[in-house]
Scaffold this active site. Sequence first.
Site, PDB file in Angstrom:
ATOM      1  N   LYS A  54       0.840  -1.202   0.000  1.00 53.98           N
ATOM      2  CA  LYS A  54       0.000   0.000   0.000  1.00 53.98           C
ATOM      3  C   LYS A  54       0.877   1.254   0.000  1.00 53.98           C
ATOM      4  O   LYS A  54       0.609   2.207  -0.730  1.00 53.98           O
ATOM      5  CB  LYS A  54      -0.951  -0.024   1.207  1.00 53.98           C
ATOM      6  CG  LYS A  54      -2.034  -1.095   1.063  1.00 53.98           C
ATOM      7  CD  LYS A  54      -2.836  -1.338   2.336  1.00 53.98           C
ATOM      8  CE  LYS A  54      -3.811  -2.500   2.112  1.00 53.98           C
ATOM      9  NZ  LYS A  54      -4.565  -2.877   3.298  1.00 53.98           N
ATOM     10  N   GLN A  98      -4.309  -1.212   9.526  1.00 51.32           N
ATOM     11  CA  GLN A  98      -4.351  -2.583   9.003  1.00 51.32           C
ATOM     12  C   GLN A  98      -4.948  -3.535  10.046  1.00 51.32           C
ATOM     13  O   GLN A  98      -4.530  -3.540  11.206  1.00 51.32           O
ATOM     14  CB  GLN A  98      -2.920  -3.028   8.627  1.00 51.32           C
ATOM     15  CG  GLN A  98      -2.844  -4.382   7.955  1.00 51.32           C
ATOM     16  CD  GLN A  98      -3.493  -4.411   6.574  1.00 51.32           C
ATOM     17  OE1 GLN A  98      -3.418  -3.456   5.809  1.00 51.32           O
ATOM     18  NE2 GLN A  98      -4.162  -5.525   6.269  1.00 51.32           N
ATOM     19  N   ASP A 121     -10.832   3.134   4.102  1.00 53.84           N
ATOM     20  CA  ASP A 121     -11.276   1.734   4.080  1.00 53.84           C
ATOM     21  C   ASP A 121     -12.803   1.646   4.034  1.00 53.84           C
ATOM     22  O   ASP A 121     -13.354   0.578   3.775  1.00 53.84           O
ATOM     23  CB  ASP A 121     -10.777   1.002   5.339  1.00 53.84           C
ATOM     24  CG  ASP A 121      -9.574   0.115   5.058  1.00 53.84           C
ATOM     25  OD1 ASP A 121      -9.355  -0.239   3.882  1.00 53.84           O
ATOM     26  OD2 ASP A 121      -8.870  -0.234   6.025  1.00 53.84           O
TER      27      ASP A 121
END
Length: 295
Positions: A54, A98, A121
Amino acid sequence: MTAKRIDGKAAAQEIRSAVARLVPAFETKAGRAPGLATVLVGEDPASAVYVRSKNRATAETGMISFAHNLPDTTSEDELLQLVVDLNTDERVDGILVQLPLPPQIDAARVIATIEPAKDVDGFHAMNAGRLATGLDSLVPCTPLGCLFLLTQQLGDLTGLEAVIVGRSNIVGKPVAQLLLAKNATVTIAHSRTRDLPSVVRRADIVIAAVGRAEMIKGNWIKPGATVIDVGINRVATEDGKGRLVGDVAFQEVSEVADAITPVPGGVGPMTIAMLMRNTLVAAHRRAGLPDPEGL
Ligand SMILES: NC(=O)c1ccc[n+]([C@@H]2O[C@H](COP(=O)([O-])OP(=O)(O)OC[C@H]3O[C@@H](n4cnc5c(N)ncnc54)[C@H](OP(=O)(O)O)[C@@H]3O)[C@@H](O)[C@H]2O)c1
């Protein structure tokens, strides 16, 4: 009949290139590049690989990556404080924590603390609720990737029967909302669904998001269906290295379906591409600019 393989790698590259082309225009208007903060707690090897990819993708598109790597002994309060700091950091447009997090940290509290406008997200209840009620929102990356591949393959989804297997907040529920908004007739199946093969057999579109290796068989599929396999499962091989398979029995389903995503190389690469897209979109909205065209 052998199904067309839907090439997620190529589609993901297309999106990443589009983001890279759009970043300079944002910089000119806003006087800074978009920024994505990633937060990794602990040393889970798979999570570390994802976060590195990422950060690399962020830099490749010309955006700024702020990487925070914390030890697995980090307390919930420490992580919440970092999220609060990132919420108010003007250079940061997107915050990605994460998952999974170590057991001493409640992921739900962390997600609830992320500023919804920076929730790239799309997991915050505010964004989930806005998606469900048809308002502008930040949409989870993997479902966005599924929708992109489906519309690229099928065009208009109006009236198509879609069966989603799996009802997680990360994949199943948001992908259902996206397909509903595109006028598909949507069924969400799960572990308590009765006679799952018959339910799946109705579908023009099958989305498998279960986490069970090759569970969905060829004789569950309506001839001509389009199959999107979100599952990522590692199975043992004789050489001990293991290999990745999806939730769909790829070979046998390929004999019946019209098109199918492979694992790897299908939905997987789309997730990071859509994270780049969401970061650029969040940056535009935070700067009071209209959403970038063509994403
Ligand atoms: N490509 C990507 O970037 C990406 C991103 C996210 C996830 N994934 C992969 O996608 C898969 C699903 O992820 P997730 O986070 O959505 O998983 P999850 O939270 O574990 O949810 C799995 C869902 O599958 C359902 N299920 C389990 N066993 C079933 C069965 N025998 N029959 C029917 N439904 C069943 C569960 O039903 P209940 O609700 O009834 O328990 C649940 O709704 C995993 O393999 C994951 O690694 C890939």
